[in-house]
Structure formats: C-alpha cells, structure tokens
Design a protein around this motif. Structure first.
Motif, PDB file in Angstrom:
ATOM      1  N   ALA A  81       0.839  -1.198   0.000  1.00 52.03           N
ATOM      2  CA  ALA A  81       0.000   0.000   0.000  1.00 52.03           C
ATOM      3  C   ALA A  81       0.875   1.250   0.000  1.00 52.03           C
ATOM      4  O   ALA A  81       2.089   1.175   0.227  1.00 52.03           O
ATOM      5  CB  ALA A  81      -0.915  -0.005   1.220  1.00 52.03           C
ATOM      6  N   HIS A  82       0.277   2.394  -0.228  1.00 50.11           N
ATOM      7  CA  HIS A  82       1.010   3.656  -0.255  1.00 50.11           C
ATOM      8  C   HIS A  82       0.218   4.716   0.496  1.00 50.11           C
ATOM      9  O   HIS A  82      -1.006   4.801   0.369  1.00 50.11           O
ATOM     10  CB  HIS A  82       1.289   4.106  -1.698  1.00 50.11           C
ATOM     11  N   ILE A  83       0.933   5.509   1.274  1.00 43.32           N
ATOM     12  CA  ILE A  83       0.293   6.552   2.072  1.00 43.32           C
ATOM     13  C   ILE A  83      -0.401   7.543   1.151  1.00 43.32           C
ATOM     14  O   ILE A  83       0.185   8.011   0.165  1.00 43.32           O
ATOM     15  CB  ILE A  83       1.331   7.281   2.943  1.00 43.32           C
ATOM     16  N   THR A  84      -1.652   7.847   1.463  1.00 49.83           N
ATOM     17  CA  THR A  84      -2.396   8.852   0.701  1.00 49.83           C
ATOM     18  C   THR A  84      -3.193   9.727   1.670  1.00 49.83           C
ATOM     19  O   THR A  84      -3.707   9.233   2.680  1.00 49.83           O
ATOM     20  CB  THR A  84      -3.385   8.217  -0.293  1.00 49.83           C
ATOM     21  N   PRO A  85      -3.336  11.012   1.377  1.00 51.00           N
ATOM     22  CA  PRO A  85      -4.169  11.873   2.228  1.00 51.00           C
ATOM     23  C   PRO A  85      -5.629  11.450   2.234  1.00 51.00           C
ATOM     24  O   PRO A  85      -6.341  11.670   3.213  1.00 51.00           O
ATOM     25  CB  PRO A  85      -3.985  13.266   1.621  1.00 51.00           C
ATOM     26  N   LEU A  86      -6.088  10.820   1.145  1.00 48.50           N
ATOM     27  CA  LEU A  86      -7.476  10.374   1.088  1.00 48.50           C
ATOM     28  C   LEU A  86      -7.758   9.371   2.207  1.00 48.50           C
ATOM     29  O   LEU A  86      -8.770   9.486   2.913  1.00 48.50           O
ATOM     30  CB  LEU A  86      -7.787   9.748  -0.267  1.00 48.50           C
ATOM     31  N   PHE A  87      -6.859   8.391   2.368  1.00 52.67           N
ATOM     32  CA  PHE A  87      -7.126   7.391   3.402  1.00 52.67           C
ATOM     33  C   PHE A  87      -6.796   7.900   4.801  1.00 52.67           C
ATOM     34  O   PHE A  87      -7.319   7.370   5.785  1.00 52.67           O
ATOM     35  CB  PHE A  87      -6.415   6.068   3.081  1.00 52.67           C
ATOM     36  N   GLN A  88      -5.974   8.934   4.916  1.00 48.28           N
ATOM     37  CA  GLN A  88      -5.846   9.601   6.208  1.00 48.28           C
ATOM     38  C   GLN A  88      -7.205  10.190   6.591  1.00 48.28           C
ATOM     39  O   GLN A  88      -7.649  10.066   7.737  1.00 48.28           O
ATOM     40  CB  GLN A  88      -4.806  10.718   6.145  1.00 48.28           C
ATOM     41  N   LEU A  89      -7.866  10.835   5.606  1.00 46.79           N
ATOM     42  CA  LEU A  89      -9.175  11.430   5.853  1.00 46.79           C
ATOM     43  C   LEU A  89     -10.227  10.355   6.138  1.00 46.79           C
ATOM     44  O   LEU A  89     -11.051  10.515   7.050  1.00 46.79           O
ATOM     45  CB  LEU A  89      -9.592  12.272   4.643  1.00 46.79           C
ATOM     46  N   ILE A  90     -10.192   9.276   5.385  1.00 49.07           N
ATOM     47  CA  ILE A  90     -11.162   8.195   5.602  1.00 49.07           C
ATOM     48  C   ILE A  90     -10.991   7.604   6.998  1.00 49.07           C
ATOM     49  O   ILE A  90     -11.975   7.310   7.699  1.00 49.07           O
ATOM     50  CB  ILE A  90     -11.003   7.101   4.516  1.00 49.07           C
ATOM     51  N   GLY A  91      -9.738   7.432   7.412  1.00 52.38           N
ATOM     52  CA  GLY A  91      -9.488   6.908   8.754  1.00 52.38           C
ATOM     53  C   GLY A  91     -10.040   7.833   9.825  1.00 52.38           C
ATOM     54  O   GLY A  91     -10.644   7.384  10.810  1.00 52.38           O
ATOM     55  N   ILE A  92      -9.844   9.133   9.653  1.00 48.79           N
ATOM     56  CA  ILE A  92     -10.338  10.117  10.623  1.00 48.79           C
ATOM     57  C   ILE A  92     -11.858  10.076  10.696  1.00 48.79           C
ATOM     58  O   ILE A  92     -12.448  10.024  11.786  1.00 48.79           O
ATOM     59  CB  ILE A  92      -9.842  11.526  10.232  1.00 48.79           C
ATOM     60  N   ILE A  93     -12.518  10.083   9.539  1.00 48.95           N
ATOM     61  CA  ILE A  93     -13.985  10.064   9.516  1.00 48.95           C
ATOM     62  C   ILE A  93     -14.517   8.772  10.128  1.00 48.95           C
ATOM     63  O   ILE A  93     -15.499   8.785  10.892  1.00 48.95           O
ATOM     64  CB  ILE A  93     -14.492  10.239   8.073  1.00 48.95           C
ATOM     65  N   THR A  94     -13.873   7.657   9.816  1.00 50.67           N
ATOM     66  CA  THR A  94     -14.297   6.366  10.361  1.00 50.67           C
ATOM     67  C   THR A  94     -14.257   6.370  11.882  1.00 50.67           C
ATOM     68  O   THR A  94     -15.206   5.945  12.558  1.00 50.67           O
ATOM     69  CB  THR A  94     -13.400   5.243   9.817  1.00 50.67           C
ATOM     70  N   VAL A  95     -13.164   6.858  12.437  1.00 47.94           N
ATOM     71  CA  VAL A  95     -13.014   6.861  13.894  1.00 47.94           C
ATOM     72  C   VAL A  95     -13.966   7.862  14.544  1.00 47.94           C
ATOM     73  O   VAL A  95     -14.516   7.600  15.626  1.00 47.94           O
ATOM     74  CB  VAL A  95     -11.546   7.147  14.281  1.00 47.94           C
ATOM     75  N   ILE A  96     -14.192   9.001  13.911  1.00 49.05           N
ATOM     76  CA  ILE A  96     -15.158   9.974  14.445  1.00 49.05           C
ATOM     77  C   ILE A  96     -16.535   9.339  14.561  1.00 49.05           C
ATOM     78  O   ILE A  96     -17.203   9.448  15.602  1.00 49.05           O
ATOM     79  CB  ILE A  96     -15.200  11.235  13.566  1.00 49.05           C
ATOM     80  N   LEU A  97     -16.966   8.638  13.523  1.00 45.16           N
ATOM     81  CA  LEU A  97     -18.276   7.985  13.563  1.00 45.16           C
ATOM     82  C   LEU A  97     -18.299   6.858  14.577  1.00 45.16           C
ATOM     83  O   LEU A  97     -19.289   6.682  15.314  1.00 45.16           O
ATOM     84  CB  LEU A  97     -18.634   7.452  12.167  1.00 45.16           C
ATOM     85  N   LEU A  98     -17.215   6.083  14.638  1.00 46.65           N
ATOM     86  CA  LEU A  98     -17.139   4.958  15.567  1.00 46.65           C
ATOM     87  C   LEU A  98     -17.205   5.432  17.015  1.00 46.65           C
ATOM     88  O   LEU A  98     -17.658   4.707  17.895  1.00 46.65           O
ATOM     89  CB  LEU A  98     -15.847   4.178  15.320  1.00 46.65           C
TER      90      LEU A  98
END
Length: 440
Positions: A384-401
């Motif tokens: 895999a490769h670091i992307t800002p998109l998945f940084q954002l997805i991770g943040i949104i996921t944890v906020i909802l969780l």
C-alpha cells in the motif's frame, strides 16, 4: 522445551514493550495530576476515584475481549480458518497462548510468545489511556454510572475496533494507505470525539461561560499538580513510541505499519516535537496570559507529530511540534464560541491530531506502507502507499465509531438515571456529596 523463544534477541524485544506498557501508567498518573490540579478543591478526591476506577474497568474489559479484536487482522492475513473466532480463542487471559510460558510454546505456532504476551499488556494500557482521556474531558460534571458504562463499552469494543481498523500493519485501512504510527487517530481523534459529544450533552460547568447565580465557578486547585502531571506525560511519550515499532534483531526496525525506521529516528523526532511544542506553548501562554499552555504545549506538539514519528524528518517534526499548540488554541477558542465546555481533549484531537494526520498524508504521499514480511498479495510488505485520502477516511471512520456510541449512551442515561451530577452536588462539591469530605 523451545529455548529459542527465550533468546537474548527475543527477551530484548519483549523488554522494550514492557517499558512502553509501564510508561503508559506514567501517562495515567500525569492525567490524574493534571485533572486534579484543574478541578475545584472540593472535587479533587472524587476526580481521582473516577479516574482510577475508569482505568480499571476499561483495562480489564480490553484484556478479555479487546486484544483479540486487534489480533483479528493478523489471523485474517495469515489465512487462519474462522479468524475472528480463533483470535478470541487464542487471546484472552485464560488461553493457552496467554497462560503458557514462552519456553514451552512452539515458535511455529506462537512466534515470539513473550513479546506477544507483553504486547497484549501494552494494548491494555493503550485502552486504559483512552478511557482516562474520556474521563479528563468530563470531570466535575459526569455521574459515575454513565462514565463507567462508557469505560466498559470503550475497552470492550470501541477502542479495540478503532485500533483494528486504523492501527497495525494488517489493519483494513492501513492496507489501503492509512498511516498512523502512534495511534493518534485511534487514540486522540477517538477520545476527542467522545468527549466532545459528552460535553455537548452535559452542558458547561456552572460559571464557565456566564456568571452563576450562587457564585459557583471552575477554579484550578493546584498549578503545581498540573505542571507535574504534564511532565509525567512528557517523560512517558518517548518510551511509549518505542512500543509502536517492530524490531527484527539483526535485520531492521519497522514502524507499526511496517515502514522501515530506527529507534534513534523515532526518539529524535519525538523530542523535537515535544520541545517545539514546549517553546510554542510557552510563547502562547505569555501572549494569552494563560499559563496552562506552558504545560499543554509539548503534548500538543507530540499529538501533531504522532502519526509520522517513524517517517518524518527532523525539521518536519520540529515544525509540527511548533504548530501543534497553535492549532489547539484555535480549536479551544471555537469551542468556547460554541459554549462547549471541553478545553482539554477535543482541542488536541480536532486541532493537532487531525491536521497532523492529514499533513502527514500529503508530505509522505506515495511512501510504501502496510503488509507483513513473507506474505503474498494482497498483504505483501509495503504493497500500500500513504495517501491523504485514506488519512481522511481513517479520521472520519473513527469519528463515527466514537460519536455514535457516545451519543447513544448519553441519551440512554439522560432518559433514565441521569448523565450529569445534580445542581446540589455541583454546588457543594463531589467530595462532600459522595464521600462526606468537608469542602474548603
């Protein structure tokens, strides 16, 4: 017997996690001192009672269930039949893997048994820090029953699930490009969201934003305790960072997401972030006439840099450290404007925590991450490769969780026994109300 399980290299690796696990206890002490120093004098005792009890409940819940949830990612990647169930069978305190000395465990079945057992304890202390931070954002208002239910739910399910999704070499989001070295998303964003929701539902403490008719107002009881607590956290952060590494003796050191790094690199970056945050916080304290930023500045700097301690350069770590307290101040001012009384955890999460994670995604875009040694696709090392998109997805996921269960628990207690302490308790103080201690 399997003497290779207790080789010098394996024992050294296990000992590093021992140091990291014990160091989290220093964070718990630090948080307790900070909270006890910030509350009114007639709330100090109950603050400590809630803090310690919360940590015990959350930690024990994680020991029995939470660690297995995190281990689920490895069982899936290694092709174990029924990976979710097998992880629970293998990683609870009464299992063979947890109850048998390393010397008696076949390394083909449980490689590095000592290290895995110690890491379970490290993961438990991670959950204890999570619930301790949730308490920090709710002190002087929340009743014990809802707080302890929150601690149980967090340690049992939601904290481990956040870590499973976002933290580790084989976690679902890591294997799509999320990078989070020290669990800043799983820890700070999670706790910041939880405390924000709870503070919103409880309302502000008496006298915070408008004068109270009876003169009740928050007042720090001991700045010396606040300073001491901040220094305990300062001392612990570098040692905890070592627990977010994979050490292969004689080969290499990886970060938790399997990005090559070094212990020296991690330690250097941690200290640059802490010191940069310390200087920036001191300047803000002098400018704003608010001494607490002297104590919180280093922590904000470390939170800002936490996702990239393993891949950042020296100047990047220093810059992140300097910026962290500034962002925390900005978020704290926004919360004041919104009349949300949460001045500690949420500003760290929604300022340096989120911005640092996103900035790391942009600055290290394309860096290989995720996977594990000797595994084929789709879990090959650095696939895999670091992307800002998945940084954002991770943040949104944890906020909802975090936000959804926090809101549900708050609403349940609002409709039943109550979420917030009574007006009389707030006026007289929690110590005299619950423990019969005379107020000052």
């Amino acid at each position: 017997m399997f003497p290779e399980q207790v080789s010098t290299a394996n024992i050294l690796s296990a000992f590093i996690y021992v140091v990291s696990a014990v160091s989290v206890i220093l964070v718990l002490i630090g948080l307790g001192l900070v909270d006890a120093g910030l509350v009114r004098k007639n709330n100090v005792l109950h603050c400590w009672v809630q803090k310690i009890t919360t940590c015990m409940i959350g930690g024990l819940a994680t020991f029995f269930v939470g660690d297995a949830i995190w281990q689920w990612q490895f069982y899936t990647a290694f092709g174990t039949p029924h990976p979710f169930l097998q992880a629970f069978i293998d990683w609870w305190p009464g299992s063979a893997a947890m109850s048998t000395p390393a010397l008696a465990q076949d390394p083909k079945l449980v490689p590095g048994a000592d290290t895995q057992q110690v890491f379970s304890v490290f993961f438990v202390t991670f959950a204890m820090a999570t619930v301790a931070l949730i308490h920090s954002g709710t002190v002087e208002r929340i009743r014990s029953a809802p707080l302890y239910v929150m601690s149980l739910a967090t340690g049992l399910i939601f904290c481990p699930l956040a870590a499973y999704l976002t933290w580790g070499p084989l976690s679902p989001l890591t294997n799509n490009g999320l990078h989070d070295f020290e669990g800043a998303v799983a820890l700070y964003v999670f706790t910041g969201t939880w405390t924000l929701v709870t503070a919103w539902r409880m309302g502000p403490r008496a006298g915070v934003f408008t004068p109270d008719p009876e003169g009740v107002q928050p007042k720090p009881s001991n700045y010396g305790n606040i300073a001491s607590g901040a220094l305990f956290v300062f001392m612990a952060i570098p040692l905890i960072a070592l627990g977010s590494t994979w050490i292969t003796p004689g080969k290499t050191v990886y970060g938790i997401t399997m990005v090559p790094t070094g212990l020296g690199i991690v330690l250097k970056n941690v200290f640059l972030a802490l010191l940069g945050g310390g200087v920036s916080g001191a300047a803000l304290a002098a400018l704003l006439k608010e001494p607490v930023w002297v104590f919180f500045g280093p922590i904000a700097g470390a939170v800002m840099t936490g996702t990239v301690f393993d891949v950042a350069g020296s100047m990047e770590s220093l810059a992140f450290g300097v910026i962290g307290p500034i962002l925390a101040v900005v978020v704290s001012r926004v919360l004041v404007h919104l009349h949300i009384d949460e001045p500690k955890v949420a500003p760290l999460a929604f300022g340096p925590g989120i911005v640092g994670s996103l900035a790391g995604g942009f600055l290290h875009w394309g860096t290989g991450t995720g996977g594990f040694t000797d595994l084929p696709a789709p879990y090959a090392l650095d696939h895999a490769h670091i992307t800002p998109l998945f940084q954002l997805i991770g943040i949104i996921t944890v906020i909802l969780l975090s936000a959804v269960p926090a809101y549900v628990i708050c609403r349940v207690f609002e409709a039943t026994s109550g979420l917030r302490i009574s007006r009389e308790c707030e006026r007289n103080g929690m110590d005299v109300t619950y423990w019969g201690h005379d107020k000052d």
